[in-house]
Design a protein around this motif. Structure first.
Motif, PDB file in Angstrom:
ATOM      1  N   PRO A  86     -53.339   4.869 -40.548  1.00 14.55           N
ATOM      2  CA  PRO A  86     -53.027   3.557 -41.125  1.00 14.55           C
ATOM      3  C   PRO A  86     -53.496   2.409 -40.226  1.00 14.55           C
ATOM      4  O   PRO A  86     -53.383   2.483 -38.997  1.00 14.55           O
ATOM      5  N   LYS A  87     -54.021   1.363 -40.886  1.00 10.88           N
ATOM      6  CA  LYS A  87     -54.633   0.263 -40.149  1.00 10.88           C
ATOM      7  C   LYS A  87     -53.704  -0.380 -39.107  1.00 10.88           C
ATOM      8  O   LYS A  87     -54.148  -0.679 -38.002  1.00 10.88           O
ATOM      9  N   GLU A  88     -52.419  -0.562 -39.456  1.00 10.78           N
ATOM     10  CA  GLU A  88     -51.500  -1.219 -38.494  1.00 10.78           C
ATOM     11  C   GLU A  88     -51.422  -0.413 -37.200  1.00 10.78           C
ATOM     12  O   GLU A  88     -51.439  -0.965 -36.099  1.00 10.78           O
ATOM     13  N   ILE A  89     -51.313   0.924 -37.363  1.00  7.09           N
ATOM     14  CA  ILE A  89     -51.173   1.788 -36.186  1.00  7.09           C
ATOM     15  C   ILE A  89     -52.456   1.755 -35.359  1.00  7.09           C
ATOM     16  O   ILE A  89     -52.439   1.669 -34.126  1.00  7.09           O
ATOM     17  N   ARG A  90     -53.564   1.776 -36.074  1.00  8.53           N
ATOM     18  CA  ARG A  90     -54.876   1.712 -35.430  1.00  8.53           C
ATOM     19  C   ARG A  90     -54.993   0.417 -34.613  1.00  8.53           C
ATOM     20  O   ARG A  90     -55.354   0.442 -33.430  1.00  8.53           O
ATOM     21  N   LEU A  91     -54.635  -0.699 -35.235  1.00 11.47           N
ATOM     22  CA  LEU A  91     -54.760  -1.991 -34.568  1.00 11.47           C
ATOM     23  C   LEU A  91     -53.827  -2.094 -33.365  1.00 11.47           C
ATOM     24  O   LEU A  91     -54.193  -2.635 -32.325  1.00 11.47           O
ATOM     25  N   ARG A  92     -52.639  -1.515 -33.499  1.00 13.17           N
ATOM     26  CA  ARG A  92     -51.682  -1.551 -32.396  1.00 13.17           C
ATOM     27  C   ARG A  92     -52.254  -0.870 -31.153  1.00 13.17           C
ATOM     28  O   ARG A  92     -51.920  -1.211 -30.033  1.00 13.17           O
ATOM     29  N   THR A 144     -59.835  -1.877 -33.363  1.00 12.19           N
ATOM     30  CA  THR A 144     -60.111  -2.892 -34.375  1.00 12.19           C
ATOM     31  C   THR A 144     -61.297  -2.454 -35.244  1.00 12.19           C
ATOM     32  O   THR A 144     -62.000  -1.493 -34.913  1.00 12.19           O
TER      33      THR A 144
END
Ligand SMILES: *Cc1c(COP(=O)(O)O)cnc(C)c1O
Length: 397
Positions: free
Chosen positions: A363-369, A373
């Motif tokens: 999931p993008k949020e986890i990736r970004l955390r 990016t």
């Protein structure tokens, strides 16, 4: 009187081989077991009264030689002893270590940005077995001390430095000291550095693990790992026992390939390092690049810490393209000279776009955390002529 054996029997039996001249290269012992001279010798070896080999899962002369070399490299110049055990992969080295020293009900303290396979191992394999992993920011030493102080069930502090993908570093010496103060083991995954660049045992850690699949092999032709421990007795006892019973042992062919790779380790690391520094500087000055993560740049937030614990800064870097996901995909489509492959540490330059490759299912949020990016590109800089790598990057950007 010696009886002539039949043709069919001759087919089955080995002819005694020539042992008068020594093999120049270490031989590959492609054998699953070892013969005893006599029943007395067999008994002596089985009971540990005499050293020798029994069965390939317990040990093999080819592997012995390579793991000894790897542990010697890891303690080179430190004046301490350490014992190495090669395993079937980097993951096997990590899991064997955990199984040997962490029990159900005890915990691991780690950070969010460790190798993806390792965090999955902790979460999906060890968590259901009752070994929980507490994730915290290991750069925040006060927070680490708070966690260790408030939770005596933490048995191991496990970390990587520098870590994917931003090359964030943590202080090995401080973390090893904190772990020790609260009765926990400390372990470092030193895959990105190899002992040529960083020797964590110097800073007091208990265990060093490597995926030898990467730089130590260097040529991308074997999967193997090594666990090196400061407590020689623990390594020869409990850890060896876990390895032989869990069957996480290495095989002689892959060990031999790693040995071949180590012969040029010093030369390769020098070239990886010089190339990566030049490429990082090129990218940092490129108008279409937002940011470059390389420990050798003074703009990197951990440049000073890296300088304290690393001899040089290695071949791993990542950079952020302006233009997000589209820019990332377009870049990958235009790469010609570098290789698109999900590994690192090989002699050729490897590129990875995590958002569309290794992390596409996260999931993008986890990736970004975790700093991954949309426009982030990871480079494992090879040992080719740097002009050719830069030409390819320039063209793709
Ligand atoms: C590849 C890698 C591993 C896992 O090693 P395998 O040999 O693939 O099992 C562990 N840690 C790091 C940092 C890695 O790059």
């Amino acid at each position: 009187m010696k009886k002539d054996i039949k043709f069919g029997s001759l087919c089955v039996h080995d002819v005694p081989h020539n042992e008068t001249t020594k093999s120049h290269q270490i031989p590959i012992y492609a054998t699953s077991s070892f013969e005893f001279e006599s029943i007395d010798q067999g008994m002596a070896i089985f009971t540990g009264k005499e050293s020798g080999h029994v069965y390939g899962r317990y040990g093999n002369p080819t592997i012995d030689s390579v793991q000894k070399k790897l542990s010697q490299l890891e303690v080179y110049g430190l004046g301490i002893e350490a014992e190495g055990l090669m395993m079937s992969s980097g993951m096997a080295a990590i899991s064997t270590m955990i199984m040997s020293v962490v029990k159900s009900g005890e915990k691991i303290l780690s950070q969010g940005n460790i190798y993806g396979g390792t965090s999955e191992l902790f979460l999906k394999t060890f968590q259901p077995l009752g070994i929980e992993t507490v994730m915290t920011n290991l750069k925040d030493l006060d927070a680490v001390e708070q966690v260790l102080k408030s939770d005596p069930s933490i048995r191991m502090v496990y970390f990587e430095t520098p870590a994917n993908p931003t090359m964030a570093c943590v202080d090995i010496q401080e973390l090893a000291a904190l772990a020790k103060k609260y009765g926990a083991y400390s372990a470092v995954d030193n895959t990105f550095c190899t002992p040529y660049l960083q020797q964590p045992l110097k800073f007091g850690v208990d265990f060093v693990v490597h995926s030898t699949t990467k730089y130590l092999n260097g040529h991308g032709n074997s999967i193997a790992g090594v666990l090196i421990g400061r407590d020689v007795e623990l390594m020869r006892g409990k850890v060896w026992q876990t390895m032989k019973l869990a069957g996480t042992n290495c095989n002689p062919w892959d060990a031999w390939l790693v040995n071949n790779g180590t012969k040029t380790l010093a030369l390769r690391m020098e070239k990886h390092n010089a190339n990566a520094q030049a490429i990082a500087e090129f990218l940092e000055n490129h108008p279409k690049v937002e940011r470059v993560n390389y420990n050798g740049l003074s703009s990197h937030e951990d440049h000073n810490l890296a300088k304290k614990q690393m001899k040089k800064f290695g071949g791993m870097l990542s950079f952020e393209l302006k233009g997000g996901l589209d820019a990332g995909i377009s870049f990958m489509n235009k790469i010609r000279f570098c290789t698109l492959a999900p590994t690192l540490g090989d002699v050729d330059t490897l590129v990875l776009h995590p958002a569309s490759m290794s992390h596409i299912n996260i999931p993008k949020e986890i990736r970004l955390r975790n700093g991954i990016t949309d426009g982030l590109i990871r480079l494992s800089v090879g040992i080719e002529e740097v002009e050719d790598i830069i030409f390819d990057l320039e063209n793709a950007i």
